[in-house]
Enzyme design. Structure first.
Site, PDB file in Angstrom:
ATOM      1  N   ASP A   1     -36.789 -42.655  10.822  1.00 52.56           N
ATOM      2  CA  ASP A   1     -36.587 -41.357  11.306  1.00 52.56           C
ATOM      3  C   ASP A   1     -37.206 -40.221  10.622  1.00 52.56           C
ATOM      4  OD1 ASP A   1     -35.357 -39.455  12.790  1.00 52.56           O
ATOM      5  OD2 ASP A   1     -33.635 -39.184  11.175  1.00 52.56           O
TER       6      ASP A   1
ATOM      7  N   GLU B   1     -41.973 -37.528  12.662  1.00 51.43           N
ATOM      8  CA  GLU B   1     -43.036 -36.795  13.476  1.00 51.43           C
ATOM      9  C   GLU B   1     -44.096 -36.411  12.702  1.00 51.43           C
ATOM     10  OE1 GLU B   1     -39.480 -36.164  13.363  1.00 51.43           O
ATOM     11  OE2 GLU B   1     -39.116 -37.347  15.103  1.00 51.43           O
TER      12      GLU B   1
ATOM     13  N   ASP C   1     -32.130 -36.457  18.839  1.00 57.24           N
ATOM     14  CA  ASP C   1     -30.985 -35.576  19.024  1.00 57.24           C
ATOM     15  C   ASP C   1     -30.511 -34.951  20.230  1.00 57.24           C
ATOM     16  OD1 ASP C   1     -31.243 -36.465  16.480  1.00 57.24           O
ATOM     17  OD2 ASP C   1     -31.703 -34.537  15.689  1.00 57.24           O
TER      18      ASP C   1
HETATM   19  C1  GLC Z   1     -32.086 -36.766  12.380  1.00 59.77           C
HETATM   20  C2  GLC Z   1     -31.809 -37.971  13.359  1.00 59.77           C
HETATM   21  C3  GLC Z   1     -30.280 -38.506  13.427  1.00 59.77           C
HETATM   22  C4  GLC Z   1     -29.885 -38.534  12.310  1.00 59.77           C
HETATM   23  C5  GLC Z   1     -29.759 -37.317  11.411  1.00 59.77           C
HETATM   24  C6  GLC Z   1     -29.469 -37.681   9.814  1.00 59.77           C
HETATM   25  O1  GLC Z   1     -31.462 -35.669  13.075  1.00 59.77           O
HETATM   26  O2  GLC Z   1     -32.491 -37.674  14.597  1.00 59.77           O
HETATM   27  O3  GLC Z   1     -29.885 -39.434  14.251  1.00 59.77           O
HETATM   28  O4  GLC Z   1     -28.405 -38.773  12.304  1.00 59.77           O
HETATM   29  O5  GLC Z   1     -31.399 -37.059  11.280  1.00 59.77           O
HETATM   30  O6  GLC Z   1     -30.178 -38.637   9.075  1.00 59.77           O
END
Ligand code: GLC
Length: 719
Positions: free
Chosen positions: A316, A319, A429
């Site tokens: 995650d 980007e 998200d």
């Molecule tokens: C980002 C991710 C989401 C996750 C959050 C906390 O917003 O896209 O899926 O729950 O971070 O890690």
């Protein structure tokens, strides 16, 4: 411009000296050719391509983006963006997927292999013009000719390489939440799935499992004896899937940070010092995934968790997401100080506000960050779209070294074309909005076209609050997507299948049970698509050429045999469906109770109760399924069922493999080839079993075009 011939129908146009993205695997041979096909090209400090569209031209593709399957009418900017509000005006989401097909007067595919910003104006500024602006002078542009849409996609898949195969358990239902912060909470969630008799294969660990949001650490307070906990959860039938974030916390004594500094593995600033940005843990450095040594170092870091029994990860914030940098923060604070006690006019007030609103993910920060590749310094902004791809590649290459023949679950938020060889994606998200079910539906085939077959959205919506109905309808759609995960954000309403009333739990249970029953079909279709370089979810236009099918934006083909028409509107108890041909409708409630109706070609208003999932079996096609189980491991496929809708004849190849290893690449998989032929008074079934030792019996229900039904059971020859 240099021209290369990649294949009889694929041409590469090279501008300048592009950064090697490894998006495409085939190099091609130099070719003498004047000018570029289809497009007018202008070159200056950027490359500008224009194409004149016919009034009926449609444009498919562009992967993770807003708007329709037909992209005409919008502007899309490929620049991987951490933006959690996916409103229709957004031009960039997390992925950068520069592949599209122009379909109308001419039919051809276009892939812009450029890792910096690319803007696609698809008939927005001028209704009949596609204008593409590549934000640089070095790029490879591929044009793919072909007759059919699917053929063009297949050709594209041949040059970008075979997609990633997750383990079979990754086709089970998965439950997530930001966060289940400790072992006790997770056990509680697992118990609730067991108590409510809802199948589930995986539970997610969001950022709070870590110690201070430090990658590759596990909080000892919240997870005492983590390896034992992982094992215990496995015994109960659940796998745990931890998140890994791109940023590495700056903290003396933290091993990953220290090693990164010593090895020179982090991206740098203009002065050659590690670049500093802030994300969850506060200040972090970003690993330089474009540098092969740094990539290997980071990839092997996953070993710690793997040694503790972990078999899947989600990458995650890659980007990469930046909350703030010192530059941005300083600017904001200075402006705030200057503004104190001032009578701010419109301009100065908005300047102050914007300094904070636009502090995150700022271009200036991306422009101040550098990679080091082959002894050269590369500005991050110019290769921005590769970051998430290369992080995921780091993980996949690490897994390959750690456990070469094992399949791991791996998916990423940011991505670029080519990453599908290493992992899948989730669409980030989204919100608990009805519009996002439809967006999810429209995005799936576009993602498929860009190679991302293992994909799915946060079912129920990540941000905001889901109500019971939204979760039911979304689950009834997501059960067809390879990645089937319910995830929601901190602060929002709980949305596990059992978080609402009993009736809701019951409906979601049935939908999830149906997903598990469908695994023989879903897995078979997914793996065949990978091996044959094909798509798993398709717009109707990819199979039917009539003008209505070409414009359908709210139905999908799933694999070879199914069409789905999900409900995505609140309080709707039905919807209009377009049938491009006669089909067999099965409204699924409890999948064990079956009844079918033939629906004739044409427009149809279909009533769909909240508990119902309409599934259409296409003409001369069949659907294979089994019984559900509490997770994928206990699925018993000794008995399978086939529902077929036969005008004259149908054929189906049921694929299976061990679901755990990469042996399928060595052709170690099994197939059952089924053919059914409509004879005067009967249906003739032929079965050729290639090594499948699991299936003992197949129960057939065959419906012909007039509604005659026949049932037969075939016992497979003992091998
Ligand atoms: C980002 C991710 C989401 C996750 C959050 C906390 O917003 O896209 O899926 O729950 O971070 O890690």
């Amino acid at each position: 411009m240099k021209v290369y011939r990649i294949h009889e129908k694929i041409t590469k146009y090279r501008f300048g000296n592009p950064f090697p993205t490894d998006g495409v695997l085939v190099k091609g041979d130099p070719w003498e050719k004047e000018g570029m096909d289809y497009f007018q090209v202008e070159q200056g400090t950027e490359i500008r391509l224009t194409y004149k569209m016919d009034s009926k031209d449609m444009v498919w593709g562009l992967g993770e983006n807003q708007r329709g399957m037909n992209k005409r009418g919008g502007i899309y900017v490929s620049y991987c963006s951490d933006d959690p509000r996916h409103t229709p005006d957004k031009k960039s989401l997390y992925g950068a997927h520069n592949f599209m097909i122009v379909d109308g007067r001419e039919r051809f595919g276009l892939f812009i292999d450029y890792p910096g910003q690319v803007a696609f104006d698809v008939g927005f500024s001028h209704t009949d013009v596609i204008e593409i602006i590549i934000d640089g002078t070095d790029a490879d542009i591929y044009i793919i000719d072909g007759e059919g849409l699917r053929e063009i996609v297949r050709k594209f898949f041949h040059i970008i390489g075979e997609g990633y195969a997750p383990p079979k358990w990754a086709f089970g239902y998965q439950q997530s939440r930001w966060s289940y912060p400790d072992a006790k909470t997770i056990e509680g969630v697992a118990e609730a799935f067991i108590d409510h008799d809802i199948p589930c294969d995986a539970i997610y660990l969001d950022i709070d499992y870590m110690e201070g949001f430090k990658d590759f650490t596990v909080s000892e307070d919240r997870f005492p004896d983590f390896p034992r906990f992982v094992e215990k959860m496995r015994e109960k039938g659940f796998r745990l899937v931890p998140i890994i974030d791109a940023g590495v916390k700056i903290e003396k004594g933290y091993g990953v940070y220290e090693e990164g500094i010593q090895g020179g593995y982090f991206c740098t600033d203009g002065e050659g010092k590690p670049f500093v940005a802030a994300v969850w843990p506060g200040k972090v450095h970003f690993p330089d995934f474009l540098n092969p040594e740094a990539r290997r170092w980071f990839g092997l870091k996953y070993k710690g968790l793997i040694d503790w029994g972990i078999e899947g990860f989600w990458n995650d914030m890659n980007e990469p997401a930046i909350f703030y940098t010192e530059r941005g923060l300083k600017k904001g604070i200075e402006l705030a100080k200057q503004s104190e006690n001032e009578n701010l006019d419109m301009d100065s007030f908005f300047a102050l506000k914007d300094a904070f609103i636009h502090m995150s993910n700022h271009r200036e920060d991306y422009q101040s960050m550098y990679h080091h590749v082959d002894g050269k310094q590369v500005n991050h902004h110019e290769v921005h779209n590769l970051y998430g791809y290369y992080m995921t590649r780091a993980a996949a290459e690490g897994f390959e070294e750690i456990a070469p023949n094992k399949r791991f679950l791996l998916f990423s938020r940011a991505s670029y074309i080519g990453m599908h060889r290493f992992g899948g994606i989730w669409t980030g998200d989204n919100h608990s909005w009805w519009e996002h079910i439809l967006l999810n539906l429209k995005m799936m085939p576009s993602l498929n076209m860009c190679g991302f077959l293992y994909a799915g959205a946060d079912t129920g919506g990540f941000g905001g609050d889901a109500n019971a109905q939204l979760l039911i309808r979304w689950t009834q759609f997501s059960l067809f997507t390879p990645l089937f995960r319910n995830h929601s954000a901190i602060g929002g309403r709980r949305q596990e299948p059992f978080s609402f009333d009993q009736e809701t739990t019951e409906m979601i249970r049935k939908a999830i049970q149906f997903r598990y029953a469908l695994i023989p079909y879903i897995y078979s279709e997914y793996m065949k698509a990978l091996l044959h370089r094909d798509m798993y979810m398709l717009p109707l236009a990819f199979a039917y050429e009539d003008e209505i099918s070409r414009r359908v934006e709210n139905q999908l083909l799933v694999g070879d045999g199914l069409m789905i028409a999900p409900i995505y509107e609140e309080n709707a108890l039905g919807r209009y469906v377009w049938l491009p041909e006669d089909m067999l409708l099965w409204k699924v409630d409890d999948y064990r109770e079956r009844s079918y109706e033939i629906k004739r070609k044409g427009h149809l208003y279909l009533e769909v109760g909240l508990h119902e999932i309409p599934v259409f079996i296409r003409k001369n096609k069949m659907l294979i399924f089994g019984n559900h189980g509490r997770n994928t491991e206990v699925l018993d496929h000794r008995e399978l069922y086939v529902v077929a809708f036969i005008e004259d004849r149908a054929q189906y190849v049921y694929y299976d493999d061990d679901g755990l290893t990469k042996d399928y690449k060595k052709e170690k998989y099994t197939e059952i080839r089924i053919s059914i032929e409509r004879r005067e008074e009967d249906f003739e079934i032929k079965i050729e079993n290639r090594e499948n030792r699991q299936v003992k019996r197949i129960h057939f229900e065959m419906v012909d075009i007039h509604g005659n039904i026949a049932k037969k059971t075939v016992v497979l020859a003992a091998q």
